[in-house]
Write a protein that holds these residues in place. Structure first.
Motif, short mmCIF file in Angstrom:
data_model
loop_
_atom_site.label_atom_id
_atom_site.label_comp_id
_atom_site.label_asym_id
_atom_site.label_seq_id
_atom_site.Cartn_x
_atom_site.Cartn_y
_atom_site.Cartn_z
N VAL A 1 -15.04 1.32 -7.32
CA VAL A 1 -14.78 0.52 -6.13
C VAL A 1 -14.19 1.43 -5.06
CG1 VAL A 1 -13.53 -1.47 -5.21
CG2 VAL A 1 -14.31 -1.48 -7.60
N ILE A 2 -14.68 1.29 -3.85
CA ILE A 2 -14.15 2.05 -2.72
C ILE A 2 -12.99 1.24 -2.13
CG2 ILE A 2 -14.68 2.96 -0.42
CD1 ILE A 2 -17.66 3.06 -1.44
N HIS A 3 -11.83 1.88 -2.01
CA HIS A 3 -10.68 1.17 -1.44
C HIS A 3 -9.68 2.17 -0.89
CE1 HIS A 3 -7.85 2.05 -4.80
NE2 HIS A 3 -8.96 2.07 -5.53
N GLY A 4 -8.79 1.66 -0.05
CA GLY A 4 -7.76 2.49 0.55
C GLY A 4 -6.66 2.85 -0.43
N THR A 5 -5.70 3.63 0.05
CA THR A 5 -4.63 4.12 -0.83
C THR A 5 -3.26 3.87 -0.20
OG1 THR A 5 -4.84 6.34 0.11
CG2 THR A 5 -6.07 5.88 -1.92
N ASP A 6 -3.03 2.64 0.23
CA ASP A 6 -1.72 2.27 0.78
C ASP A 6 -1.00 1.36 -0.19
OD1 ASP A 6 -2.08 3.61 3.24
OD2 ASP A 6 -3.19 1.91 4.06
N LEU A 7 0.32 1.29 -0.01
CA LEU A 7 1.10 0.22 -0.63
C LEU A 7 1.86 -0.48 0.48
CD1 LEU A 7 4.34 1.16 -1.02
CD2 LEU A 7 3.30 2.57 -2.75
N PHE A 8 2.25 -1.71 0.21
CA PHE A 8 2.74 -2.60 1.26
C PHE A 8 4.07 -3.21 0.88
CE2 PHE A 8 -1.82 -2.35 1.21
CZ PHE A 8 -2.17 -2.21 2.54
N LEU A 9 4.98 -3.24 1.84
CA LEU A 9 6.28 -3.88 1.65
C LEU A 9 6.22 -5.26 2.28
CD1 LEU A 9 9.25 -3.81 0.76
CD2 LEU A 9 9.78 -2.69 2.96
N VAL A 10 6.56 -6.28 1.49
CA VAL A 10 6.46 -7.67 1.93
C VAL A 10 7.84 -8.29 1.88
CG1 VAL A 10 5.27 -9.87 1.57
CG2 VAL A 10 4.15 -7.72 0.88
#
Length: 195
Positions: free
Chosen positions: A154-163
């Motif tokens: 799967v092609i996907h980005g490499t970020d993580l997110f603070l919620v």
């Protein structure tokens, strides 16, 4: 003379109050997340309602990834350990599978076991179709996910997110080169804002 002291005291208090209120997250965003309920690694329903009032960190992975997902998951495990060391283990971690038709709860649980033995605050989610996670990631996280036909990668980005506690994404970071101290500082700012 007394008036000068009172003015000096008021000025000092104003500086202190401004200093306290200026603790904000730099380079932040405000992206609300739509309601969701998926299935976690235990086969249990888990969604936005379970995260209400909590600070959480989210990322996107899949279990048979041949490139970035193992290091991203190892970095999340490090975040989990750092949170525990700081006494912040009530912060939740959420890993959305971007390959849900392969990543069953059992497969996600086995994958998670390579990185941590403690899943009390880490939820690996599946239980949706491919098109749904692609749209969900794009609309809520401004994050690209795409599974080409006839390809198991799967092609996907490499970020993580603070919620934040209201289900709003307030910042994103590299999930491969995590600025750990910055992330922890931003988490602490969010936690103080709710006190």
């Amino acid at each position: 003379m007394r008036t000068n002291r009172i003015l000096a005291l008021l000025a000092f208090m104003l500086i202190i109050l401004n200093g306290c209120s200026s603790a904000t997250i730099k380079n932040g965003v405000e992206w609300p997340i739509e309601d969701f309920e998926y299935t976690d690694q235990n086969g249990e329903p888990f969604g936005l309602a379970d995260l209400k009032g909590k600070v959480w960190v989210a990322n996107f992975i899949f279990t048979n990834c041949e490139t970035v997902c193992p290091p991203i998951t190892a970095n999340m495990a490090r975040i989990q350990r750092m949170l525990e060391e700081e006494g912040l283990d009530k912060v939740e971690l959420v890993s959305f599978s971007v390959d849900p038709e392969v990543d069953t709860p059992d497969i996600l649980k086995a994958f998670a076991s390579h990185f941590t033995e403690d899943l009390h605050n880490w939820h690996f989610l599946t239980g949706y179709v491919q098109k749904h996670i692609e749209q969900f990631a794009k609309e809520n996280f401004k994050f690209q996910v795409y599974k080409p036909e006839d390809d198991d990668q799967v092609i996907h980005g490499t970020d993580l997110f603070l919620v934040n506690q209201d289900g709003i994404i307030v910042k994103y970071y590299s999930a491969l080169d995590v600025p750990y101290e910055e992330l922890l500082s931003d988490i602490q700012i969010l936690l103080k804002q709710s006190d």
